[in-house]
Write an enzyme that holds these catalytic residues in place. Structure first.
Site, short mmCIF file in Angstrom:
data_model
loop_
_atom_site.label_atom_id
_atom_site.label_comp_id
_atom_site.label_asym_id
_atom_site.label_seq_id
_atom_site.Cartn_x
_atom_site.Cartn_y
_atom_site.Cartn_z
N ASP A 1 -6.77 0.14 -3.85
CA ASP A 1 -7.35 -1.00 -3.13
C ASP A 1 -8.71 -0.63 -2.53
OD1 ASP A 1 -7.11 -3.71 -2.30
OD2 ASP A 1 -6.61 -3.04 -0.27
N HIS B 1 -2.12 -10.31 8.74
CA HIS B 1 -1.68 -10.70 7.40
C HIS B 1 -0.61 -9.78 6.80
CE1 HIS B 1 -4.76 -7.86 5.74
NE2 HIS B 1 -3.95 -7.82 4.72
N HIS C 1 -0.01 -1.40 3.27
CA HIS C 1 -1.18 -0.84 2.58
C HIS C 1 -2.40 -0.70 3.47
CE1 HIS C 1 -2.15 -5.14 2.10
NE2 HIS C 1 -3.38 -4.79 1.75
N HIS C 2 -2.33 -1.16 4.73
CA HIS C 2 -3.43 -0.92 5.67
C HIS C 2 -3.09 0.18 6.68
CE1 HIS C 2 -6.26 -3.93 4.36
NE2 HIS C 2 -5.31 -4.85 4.33
N LYS D 1 -2.56 -13.37 3.55
CA LYS D 1 -3.85 -14.01 3.82
C LYS D 1 -3.83 -15.51 3.55
CE LYS D 1 -6.83 -9.97 3.25
NZ LYS D 1 -7.92 -9.32 2.46
N HIS E 1 -0.18 -8.15 -2.73
CA HIS E 1 -0.54 -7.32 -1.57
C HIS E 1 -1.20 -8.11 -0.45
CE1 HIS E 1 -4.28 -7.33 -3.96
NE2 HIS E 1 -4.93 -7.06 -2.84
N ASP E 2 -1.90 -9.16 -0.79
CA ASP E 2 -2.59 -9.95 0.23
C ASP E 2 -1.99 -11.34 0.41
OD1 ASP E 2 -4.41 -8.16 1.27
OD2 ASP E 2 -5.99 -8.66 -0.16
#
Length: 276
Positions: free
Chosen positions: A214, A161, A185-186, A136, A132-133
């Site tokens: 999250d 990201h 997801h943001h 980054k 998911h990240d």
């Protein structure tokens, strides 16, 4: 030199069919002397041959399909082991708890199952949650692990990201189906999220499921910029975020099954992750 499954099946079929025709024709010629009875016997023989070869083909094709399915399972496990090593290193770099990505993956899959996801969709949740990240990786440490609040320019950089994650995952064939979580997801239920400002059910289900887990994880565990929140405060925040930040129906489902979903997250990480 390996023999392809289709060649092996075709060869066996032709060989056995030829042998059957040769032997059965001679047997009928010697056993059935009446021409009228021989026609009837040939018809019975033909139907018997069709049934026998149908059973044989069913067995041979099933055997090869099972072999291919086993190879595919080993391939998926290999992909997953590689990803686990990567995300373990990412978690360490992000200064997050060592099994953060694996924990939210297990919890997201639990909630996704309750939401009716299965099969390929559930596998996409698994890989998407683990990565998911991944975007980054392109964020400098000065921003990523800054102990204080990010300024406006730093926040704008950080918010890139999800798009970076999408670009990275689109380059890998088996990860293209798992892009929804890293990319969305943001996003927020009320449309105030990023990077696309999606609203409500415009947000992919996998991303809506993962966002709840999250947020729970981000509040429940310490980060470089904040201590962990008490559990009741975390659950109160989720209730208040329903309908604004998070999908209200999925929040209801999460809270109704909270003990079992939390237990998935608190389970020990797999050996390959613990040793990474």
């Amino acid at each position: 030199m390996s023999i392809s499954p289709q060649f092996r099946i075709a060869f066996l079929y032709v060989a056995l069919a030829s042998l059957w025709i040769w032997l059965s024709d001679r047997a009928l010629a010697s056993l059935v002397l009446d021409p009228s009875q021989r026609v009837w016997a040939q018809s019975v023989k033909g139907w018997f041959f069709v049934m026998l070869t149908g059973v044989m083909l069913y067995w041979l094709i099933g055997k090869d399909l099972r072999r291919l399915a086993a190879i595919n399972r080993r391939l998926v496990r290999g992909h997953e082991q590689t990803l686990r090593v990567l995300v373990s290193a990412m978690d360490i770099r992000h200064k997050e708890t060592r099994d953060h990505s694996d924990r939210v993956m297990r919890m997201a899959m639990g909630l996704a199952r309750l939401a009716g996801m299965h099969g390929e969709a559930l596998l996409a949740v698994k890989f998407g949650a683990l990565l998911h990240d991944i975007g980054k990786l392109a964020i400098p440490d000065a921003i990523l692990i800054k102990p204080g609040k990010l300024d406006e320019a730093e926040m704008a950089h950080m918010r890139r990201h999800p798009e970076i994650g999408r670009e990275l995952m689109e380059q890998v064939d088996f990860l293209r189906g798992a892009i929804d979580i890293p990319y969305a997801h943001h996003e927020r239920w009320d449309g105030g999220g990023y990077p696309r400002g999606l609203r409500g059910e415009e947000i992919p289900l996998a991303a809506r499921v993962f966002s709840i887990v999250d947020v729970w994880d981000a509040l429940s565990f310490p980060r470089v910029y904040k201590p962990a929140w008490p559990e009741e405060e975390v659950l109160d925040y989720l209730r208040q975020a329903a309908g604004s930040q998070l999908d209200p129906q999925l929040i209801e489902l999460f809270l109704a099954n909270y003990p079992s979903i939390k237990a998935l997250g608190m389970a020990s990480p797999p050996p390959e992750l613990a040793q990474a």
